[in-house]
Motif scaffolding. Structure first.
Motif, PDB file in Angstrom:
ATOM      1  N   SER A 144       0.856  -1.179   0.000  1.00 14.23           N
ATOM      2  CA  SER A 144       0.000   0.000   0.000  1.00 14.23           C
ATOM      3  C   SER A 144       0.896   1.235   0.000  1.00 14.23           C
ATOM      4  O   SER A 144       1.931   1.248   0.680  1.00 14.23           O
ATOM      5  CB  SER A 144      -0.879   0.006   1.251  1.00 14.23           C
ATOM      6  N   PRO A 145       0.551   2.277  -0.743  1.00  9.70           N
ATOM      7  CA  PRO A 145       1.373   3.490  -0.705  1.00  9.70           C
ATOM      8  C   PRO A 145       1.418   4.111   0.681  1.00  9.70           C
ATOM      9  O   PRO A 145       2.349   4.847   1.012  1.00  9.70           O
ATOM     10  CB  PRO A 145       0.677   4.417  -1.709  1.00  9.70           C
ATOM     11  N   PHE A 146       0.454   3.786   1.517  1.00  7.44           N
ATOM     12  CA  PHE A 146       0.417   4.335   2.871  1.00  7.44           C
ATOM     13  C   PHE A 146       1.490   3.710   3.768  1.00  7.44           C
ATOM     14  O   PHE A 146       1.787   4.247   4.831  1.00  7.44           O
ATOM     15  CB  PHE A 146      -0.966   4.137   3.485  1.00  7.44           C
ATOM     16  N   GLU A 155      -1.007   9.711  10.707  1.00  2.00           N
ATOM     17  CA  GLU A 155      -1.989  10.386  11.554  1.00  2.00           C
ATOM     18  C   GLU A 155      -2.587  11.584  10.818  1.00  2.00           C
ATOM     19  O   GLU A 155      -3.808  11.779  10.781  1.00  2.00           O
ATOM     20  CB  GLU A 155      -1.295  10.837  12.836  1.00  2.00           C
ATOM     21  N   VAL A 156      -1.728  12.389  10.185  1.00  2.00           N
ATOM     22  CA  VAL A 156      -2.191  13.560   9.435  1.00  2.00           C
ATOM     23  C   VAL A 156      -3.012  13.131   8.221  1.00  2.00           C
ATOM     24  O   VAL A 156      -4.058  13.724   7.920  1.00  2.00           O
ATOM     25  CB  VAL A 156      -0.990  14.429   9.001  1.00  2.00           C
ATOM     26  N   ALA A 157      -2.571  12.084   7.532  1.00  4.00           N
ATOM     27  CA  ALA A 157      -3.280  11.609   6.339  1.00  4.00           C
ATOM     28  C   ALA A 157      -4.713  11.212   6.662  1.00  4.00           C
ATOM     29  O   ALA A 157      -5.650  11.536   5.922  1.00  4.00           O
ATOM     30  CB  ALA A 157      -2.534  10.435   5.709  1.00  4.00           C
ATOM     31  N   ILE A 187       2.823  13.717   2.144  1.00  7.23           N
ATOM     32  CA  ILE A 187       1.845  12.620   2.041  1.00  7.23           C
ATOM     33  C   ILE A 187       1.351  12.499   0.603  1.00  7.23           C
ATOM     34  O   ILE A 187       1.301  11.403   0.039  1.00  7.23           O
ATOM     35  CB  ILE A 187       0.670  12.864   3.004  1.00  7.23           C
ATOM     36  N   TYR A 188       0.972  13.624   0.007  1.00  6.03           N
ATOM     37  CA  TYR A 188       0.508  13.618  -1.379  1.00  6.03           C
ATOM     38  C   TYR A 188       1.552  12.969  -2.289  1.00  6.03           C
ATOM     39  O   TYR A 188       1.233  12.161  -3.166  1.00  6.03           O
ATOM     40  CB  TYR A 188       0.244  15.039  -1.859  1.00  6.03           C
ATOM     41  N   ASP A 189       2.819  13.354  -2.086  1.00  4.00           N
ATOM     42  CA  ASP A 189       3.901  12.834  -2.928  1.00  4.00           C
ATOM     43  C   ASP A 189       4.076  11.330  -2.741  1.00  4.00           C
ATOM     44  O   ASP A 189       4.203  10.575  -3.719  1.00  4.00           O
ATOM     45  CB  ASP A 189       5.200  13.564  -2.592  1.00  4.00           C
ATOM     46  N   LYS A 190       4.041  10.867  -1.493  1.00  4.98           N
ATOM     47  CA  LYS A 190       4.251   9.444  -1.223  1.00  4.98           C
ATOM     48  C   LYS A 190       3.080   8.579  -1.688  1.00  4.98           C
ATOM     49  O   LYS A 190       3.274   7.461  -2.174  1.00  4.98           O
ATOM     50  CB  LYS A 190       4.496   9.227   0.274  1.00  4.98           C
ATOM     51  N   VAL A 191       1.858   9.086  -1.507  1.00  6.06           N
ATOM     52  CA  VAL A 191       0.675   8.304  -1.879  1.00  6.06           C
ATOM     53  C   VAL A 191       0.371   8.442  -3.372  1.00  6.06           C
ATOM     54  O   VAL A 191      -0.287   7.578  -3.952  1.00  6.06           O
ATOM     55  CB  VAL A 191      -0.542   8.726  -1.010  1.00  6.06           C
TER      56      VAL A 191
END
Length: 213
Positions: A144-146, A155-157, A187-191
């Motif tokens: 999972s990208p998460f 937590e922020v996501a 987060i946007y970049d990683k997911v």
């Protein structure tokens, strides 16, 4: 005597847990909380040794509650008892400092054993969760990208996916809005998303939250 706080929003589940734990020698259920705010207040007032907590609760996520409780009282032991076992959850919560992770399919004996184990400073991970963690490390295992998020980013996501604003998240986490904005774009970049709507869609697709919550 182990002072135990149960954090679970479903009444029938709390009744079932109470039935199990009331029969367990040396364990005293000192309180029951239905949400994160109650859990924080009861942790302050009741000073439990162990907290048995679901992570799917109204309002605050399990990540947020665990983080705030552990910052409030680093000595308390948290056991997560949940139906949510997707790869990012166990690893990130254990990284955050929870002492145990069990599924709601576990046996009563294992639940009691886990409470006693974490009370004396140990850790307890259910067999099915441990197997899932091990499988996730195998070459070629679907990811999972998460899983690439840090505990704080996770937590922020979850709060962003829940529709919370950057300023509100910053206030809850006691940091500046700029810090949360930095987390947001990492987060946007990683997911691999570019909006909160897309982040929500990915969180649902990877079973981190339920559609319609």
């Amino acid at each position: 005597m182990i002072k135990l706080l149960v954090v679970e929003d479903h009444h029938l589940v709390r009744v079932g847990l109470r039935g199990i734990l009331d029969d367990a020698p040396g364990i005293d259920v000192v309180g029951e909380a239905e949400n994160g705010e109650q859990a924080l207040a009861m942790t302050r007032s009741l000073k439990p040794d162990v907290i048995l907590m679901d992570i799917s609760l109204p309002g605050m996520s399990g990540f947020e509650i665990s983080d705030r409780i552990l910052r409030q009282d680093p000595e308390v032991r948290i056991i997560v008892l949940t139906a949510y076992t997707q790869p990012p959850y166990p690893a990130r919560l254990l990284d955050m400092g929870v002492s145990g992770f069990l599924t709601k399919a576990c046996e009563a004996e294992e639940l009691v054993r886990a409470i006693r184990t974490v009370h004396v400073g140990g850790r307890h991970i259910g067999k099915d969760v441990a197997q899932q963690l091990a499988m996730a490390l195998l070459p070629g295992a679907p990811r999972s990208p998460f899983q690439s998020l840090t505990p704080r980013e996770m937590e922020v996501a979850l709060m962003l996916a829940d529709g919370r604003r950057v300023n509100d998240i910053a206030s809850l986490m006691n940091v500046s809005p700029k810090t949360i904005a930095t987390h947001k774009y990492r987060i946007y970049d990683k997911v691999g998303v570019d909006s909160e709507v897309a982040l929500l869609r990915e969180a649902i697709r990877h079973d981190l939250i339920e559609a319609g919550t």
